[in-house]
Design a protein around this motif. Structure first.
Motif, PDB file in Angstrom:
ATOM      1  N   TYR A  71     -13.819  -5.292  -7.044  1.00 36.29           N
ATOM      2  CA  TYR A  71     -12.373  -5.364  -7.285  1.00 36.29           C
ATOM      3  C   TYR A  71     -12.080  -5.477  -8.775  1.00 36.29           C
ATOM      4  O   TYR A  71     -11.061  -4.981  -9.267  1.00 36.29           O
ATOM      5  CB  TYR A  71     -11.729  -6.527  -6.509  1.00 36.29           C
ATOM      6  CG  TYR A  71     -12.143  -7.887  -6.970  1.00 36.29           C
ATOM      7  CD1 TYR A  71     -13.262  -8.503  -6.423  1.00 36.29           C
ATOM      8  CD2 TYR A  71     -11.426  -8.570  -7.949  1.00 36.29           C
ATOM      9  CE1 TYR A  71     -13.667  -9.757  -6.842  1.00 36.29           C
ATOM     10  CE2 TYR A  71     -11.806  -9.822  -8.373  1.00 36.29           C
ATOM     11  CZ  TYR A  71     -12.932 -10.409  -7.830  1.00 36.29           C
ATOM     12  OH  TYR A  71     -13.333 -11.652  -8.253  1.00 36.29           O
ATOM     13  N   THR A  74     -12.278  -2.090 -10.587  1.00 33.33           N
ATOM     14  CA  THR A  74     -10.995  -1.365 -10.495  1.00 33.33           C
ATOM     15  C   THR A  74      -9.999  -1.927 -11.506  1.00 33.33           C
ATOM     16  O   THR A  74      -9.299  -1.176 -12.185  1.00 33.33           O
ATOM     17  CB  THR A  74     -10.409  -1.476  -9.067  1.00 33.33           C
ATOM     18  OG1 THR A  74     -11.456  -1.280  -8.136  1.00 33.33           O
ATOM     19  CG2 THR A  74      -9.322  -0.443  -8.829  1.00 33.33           C
ATOM     20  N   THR A 102      -3.194  -2.165  -7.009  1.00 34.97           N
ATOM     21  CA  THR A 102      -3.502  -3.606  -7.005  1.00 34.97           C
ATOM     22  C   THR A 102      -3.735  -4.212  -8.390  1.00 34.97           C
ATOM     23  O   THR A 102      -3.343  -5.345  -8.611  1.00 34.97           O
ATOM     24  CB  THR A 102      -4.706  -3.913  -6.093  1.00 34.97           C
ATOM     25  OG1 THR A 102      -5.715  -2.944  -6.348  1.00 34.97           O
ATOM     26  CG2 THR A 102      -4.331  -3.872  -4.630  1.00 34.97           C
ATOM     27  N   SER A 151      -4.197   3.054  -9.192  1.00 37.29           N
ATOM     28  CA  SER A 151      -4.766   1.890  -9.886  1.00 37.29           C
ATOM     29  C   SER A 151      -4.801   2.111 -11.401  1.00 37.29           C
ATOM     30  O   SER A 151      -5.325   1.291 -12.136  1.00 37.29           O
ATOM     31  CB  SER A 151      -6.174   1.582  -9.356  1.00 37.29           C
ATOM     32  OG  SER A 151      -7.097   2.584  -9.743  1.00 37.29           O
TER      33      SER A 151
END
Ligand code: ATP
Length: 235
Positions: A71, A74, A102, A151
């Motif tokens: 995560y 990203t 996100t 993203s």
């Protein structure tokens, strides 16, 4: 710049990626050509923090990414479009796309990026309320690429984007990827579809049994005897 330095991936005793070195700069399209089992997916997963690197290091603009969880990779600007796409069939196009926004810096510009995705993939704009599970393979691949774009990556990794798609759809997909590149994103594409991917790439590498065995510009690779032998039936 995204740089791999002696990156090695092992599954138990099996050596899937063996001391791989290469780099991709922003705004560049680089393809890694490899047959089934050559280690293409493992290499992308190592960059994305989804499998550990046994040895070596991945660097983003000189900063080590090794050991950074997926995560956070990203958040740091690297997005993976996995083989099989990893999208949510029971959600709409727009819901899937928004799921990609996100990272904090992506959230701030979510509406602008959504407009950019719809600009590159007008079909998704027309179908923003459609459930993804009812879409064609090519449309689902567009959703997967669009979601990764949400993203706001600096580098986009694509695992066999042409897999299972009709030639005309593959061609549309690569044209769209050329537009993504124009936004300044660096593209790293792993493919078995040599002709179309080299036509749209600046440079490439040849991956065989986990090792880089060749490299060059797209023209050089297209005319390379080993590439022709391995992928084009020697014609
Ligand atoms: P394909 O195009 O078939 O997906 P690939 O080039 O992407 O192939 P990888 O999926 O990276 O290759 O696989 C490289 C090697 O590592 C293969 O021999 C595969 O069986 C093995 N491998 C991949 N994932 C695992 C895993 N989780 N555990 C054990 N071995 C694995």
């Amino acid at each position: 710049m995204l740089e791999l330095k002696n990156v090695t991936v092992r599954y138990g005793k099996h050596l899937a990626v063996d001391s791989v070195n290469f780099s991709v700069t922003k705004g560049e399209v680089v393809v890694v050509l490899g047959a089934n089992g050559a280690g293409k997916s493992s290499m992308l997963k190592a960059i994305a923090g989804m499998v550990p690197t046994a040895e070596g290091i991945v660097e983003l603009d000189g900063d080590p990414m090794t050991g950074v969880p997926a995560y956070n990779v990203t958040n740091r600007g690297i997005a993976l479009v996995p083989e099989g796409r990893g999208i949510v069939g029971r959600m709409t196009v727009e819901e899937n796309l928004r799921l990609g926004a996100t990272p904090p810096r992506a959230r701030a510009s979510e509406e602008d990026t959504l407009a950019q995705v719809f600009d590159i993939f007008p079909r998704l704009a027309e179908r923003r309320k459609q459930f993804v599970q009812t879409m064609s393979g090519g449309e689902q691949q567009m959703v997967a690429v669009g979601r990764a774009m949400m993203s706001k990556p600096e580098f986009l990794l694509l695992d066999e984007p042409s897999l299972g798609l009709a030639p005309i759809v593959v061609s549309e997909m690569f044209k769209a990827l050329a537009q993504v590149r124009k936004t300044g994103v660096g593209l790293l594409i792993v493919e078995q579809n040599v002709k179309i991917s080299l036509r749209h790439a600046d440079r490439g590498y040849l991956l065989e049994a986990g090792r880089i065995t060749g490299s060059g510009t797209s023209d050089e690779l297209m005319n390379d005897a080993a590439v022709r032998q391995a992928f084009l039936g020697g014609d």
